[in-house]
Design a protein around this motif. Structure first.
Motif, mmCIF file in Angstrom:
data_model
loop_
_atom_site.group_PDB
_atom_site.id
_atom_site.type_symbol
_atom_site.label_atom_id
_atom_site.label_comp_id
_atom_site.label_asym_id
_atom_site.label_seq_id
_atom_site.Cartn_x
_atom_site.Cartn_y
_atom_site.Cartn_z
ATOM 1 N N LEU A 17 213.044 18.541 58.940
ATOM 2 C CA LEU A 17 213.208 19.929 59.394
ATOM 3 C C LEU A 17 213.158 20.884 58.208
ATOM 4 N N THR A 18 213.890 20.574 57.170
ATOM 5 C CA THR A 18 213.980 21.463 56.013
ATOM 6 C C THR A 18 212.835 21.254 55.013
ATOM 7 N N GLY A 19 212.166 20.102 55.111
ATOM 8 C CA GLY A 19 211.118 19.794 54.141
ATOM 9 C C GLY A 19 211.665 19.433 52.791
ATOM 10 N N THR A 20 212.894 18.906 52.762
ATOM 11 C CA THR A 20 213.533 18.503 51.513
ATOM 12 C C THR A 20 214.018 17.060 51.620
ATOM 13 N N PRO A 21 213.981 16.324 50.494
ATOM 14 C CA PRO A 21 213.444 16.716 49.193
ATOM 15 C C PRO A 21 211.940 17.024 49.280
ATOM 16 N N TYR A 22 211.482 17.889 48.396
ATOM 17 C CA TYR A 22 210.134 18.449 48.518
ATOM 18 C C TYR A 22 209.024 17.410 48.406
ATOM 19 N N LEU A 23 209.336 16.261 47.833
ATOM 20 C CA LEU A 23 208.342 15.191 47.760
ATOM 21 C C LEU A 23 207.893 14.761 49.151
ATOM 22 N N LEU A 24 208.749 14.944 50.153
ATOM 23 C CA LEU A 24 208.390 14.583 51.522
ATOM 24 C C LEU A 24 207.138 15.315 51.997
ATOM 25 N N ARG A 25 206.959 16.528 51.510
ATOM 26 C CA ARG A 25 205.873 17.364 52.013
ATOM 27 C C ARG A 25 204.500 16.824 51.630
ATOM 28 N N LEU A 26 204.445 15.973 50.621
ATOM 29 C CA LEU A 26 203.167 15.364 50.263
ATOM 30 C C LEU A 26 202.638 14.517 51.406
ATOM 31 N N ALA A 27 203.559 13.927 52.189
ATOM 32 C CA ALA A 27 203.151 13.066 53.294
ATOM 33 C C ALA A 27 203.185 13.770 54.638
ATOM 34 N N PHE A 28 204.096 14.740 54.784
ATOM 35 C CA PHE A 28 204.325 15.326 56.110
ATOM 36 C C PHE A 28 203.826 16.762 56.252
ATOM 37 N N GLY A 29 203.175 17.290 55.213
ATOM 38 C CA GLY A 29 202.645 18.646 55.289
ATOM 39 C C GLY A 29 203.194 19.515 54.181
ATOM 40 N N LEU A 30 202.313 20.093 53.366
ATOM 41 C CA LEU A 30 202.765 20.873 52.221
ATOM 42 C C LEU A 30 203.395 22.201 52.627
ATOM 43 N N ARG A 31 202.717 22.972 53.454
ATOM 44 C CA ARG A 31 203.198 24.316 53.802
ATOM 45 C C ARG A 31 203.940 24.345 55.129
ATOM 46 N N LYS A 32 203.582 23.450 56.031
ATOM 47 C CA LYS A 32 204.259 23.339 57.313
ATOM 48 C C LYS A 32 204.092 21.918 57.825
ATOM 49 N N PRO A 33 204.917 21.494 58.769
ATOM 50 C CA PRO A 33 204.821 20.098 59.245
ATOM 51 C C PRO A 33 203.485 19.805 59.912
ATOM 52 N N LYS A 34 202.942 18.628 59.612
ATOM 53 C CA LYS A 34 201.710 18.208 60.261
ATOM 54 C C LYS A 34 201.934 17.962 61.747
ATOM 55 N N ARG A 35 203.111 17.460 62.083
ATOM 56 C CA ARG A 35 203.441 17.175 63.477
ATOM 57 C C ARG A 35 204.241 18.337 64.060
#
Length: 326
Positions: free
Chosen positions: A50-68
């Protein structure tokens, strides 16, 4: 066009970004099943996504917004339809499982091998509470910790979603269990079978004389180096503490601390990277149907109240699991 109600996440942020919307029902593909969701549950991973943290998560799940667009990972429901080449499940089967996203909705469509028959003695709400937390506890103790009958295990964070499963699974594996939690959770954790419960507001487990064969750390409030002090000479420290130390390099720093602590002496220090496994869902079902494990549910929310459910889990210090009925 068939539609359904779902919880949509258009951006990273607090629970306030979530929207209860009518969306198109997912289309069924080859090797997939369409499941009518009866219940879902919230885990700490949902808060991180939900929060996109830790920010490393965004490499897999969407950089600017969630892919899903639709959140949620754990659920239980009834198979509505099956796609081509699906033989293990059929319409009407009651199932539970874990998926990369989409559980906070009236229907999910996902590969059939992500689901197994739900435990016959559980409600849908209870079954939805099992997959991620149950598999994390099982893999942490049985696989990473190599816990054996008669060994002593300490579970730090025993009252949470993973911890309540860990206490019961450790007992089912034949271990002597010491559980660490806060004052208001002591009675509940003891009722799960813990041989000893340490109230961390009154006692520091690091200062006790006991030495443990396995320590499962679900909190991260003590450094791995400090935790070595309570391990037996050949003991194993297993960390599944999320991302203590910050949202940027905190996870990396923590992993390095675990690795460095394990470079000296005969004790093993390891990070737990729990993975979804069909066979582990089946193992958990066997333990549950044998009466050795029962999900602990603290609060229930309706689907349209999912934002409040995630907000509750994000606050921390919850007891067991938070579930969403659909």
């Amino acid at each position: 066009m068939k539609t359904m109600n779902a919880i949509v996440q258009p951006a990273y942020g607090s629970a306030e970004v979530l929207r209860f919307e009518e969306v198109e029902r997912p289309a069924l593909g080859e090797g997939e099943v369409l499941v009518r969701v009866h219940a879902a549950s919230v885990c700490k991973g949902d808060v991180h996504l939900l929060t996109g943290t830790p920010y490393l998560l965004r490499l897999a799940f969407g950089l600017r917004k969630p892919k899903r667009r639709i959140a949620g990972q754990e659920m239980a429901g009834t198979v509505e339809a099956v796609g081509p080449n699906v033989t293990a499940l059929k319409p009407g089967d009651e199932v539970y499982g874990q998926m990369p996203g989409g559980a906070f909705a009236e229907y999910v469509c996902a590969p059939a091998d992500l689901f197994v028959p739900k435990p016959a003695n559980l409600t849908f709400e209870q079954a939805a509470a099992v997959p991620i937390s149950g598999m994390t506890a099982l893999q942490g103790l049985r696989d990473a910790g190599q816990l054996k009958p008669g060994q002593k295990v300490l579970i730090n964070g025993a009252s949470g979603g993973v911890g309540t499963f860990a206490v019961q699974i450790a007992k089912a594996l034949g271990a002597e269990v010491t559980a660490v939690c806060s004052t208001r959770h002591v009675d509940k954790v003891r009722s799960l079978g813990a041989d000893r419960v340490i109230d961390y507001t009154r006692e520091d487990f690091l200062k006790g004389p006991e030495r443990y064969d396995v320590t499962l750390d679900l909190v991260g409030n003590h450094s791995p180096a400090e935790c070595r002090a309570v391990l037996a000479p050949k003991g194993v420290f297993v960390s599944s503490a999320g991302s203590p130390g910050g949202n940027w390099i905190g996870p990396i720093v923590w992993m390095l601390k675990v690795m460095l602590a394990g470079m000296f002496g005969s004790q093993k220090m390891t990070m737990l990277m729990a993975m979804p496994r069909r066979e582990d869902l089946l193992s958990l079902r066997s333990l549950i149907e044998a009466g050795k494990v029962t999900p602990v549910i603290e609060r229930r929310f309706a689907l349209r109240e999912t934002a409040a459910a995630l907000g509750h889990v994000a606050e921390g210090h919850s007891q067991g699991k938070t579930v969403i009925f659909v």
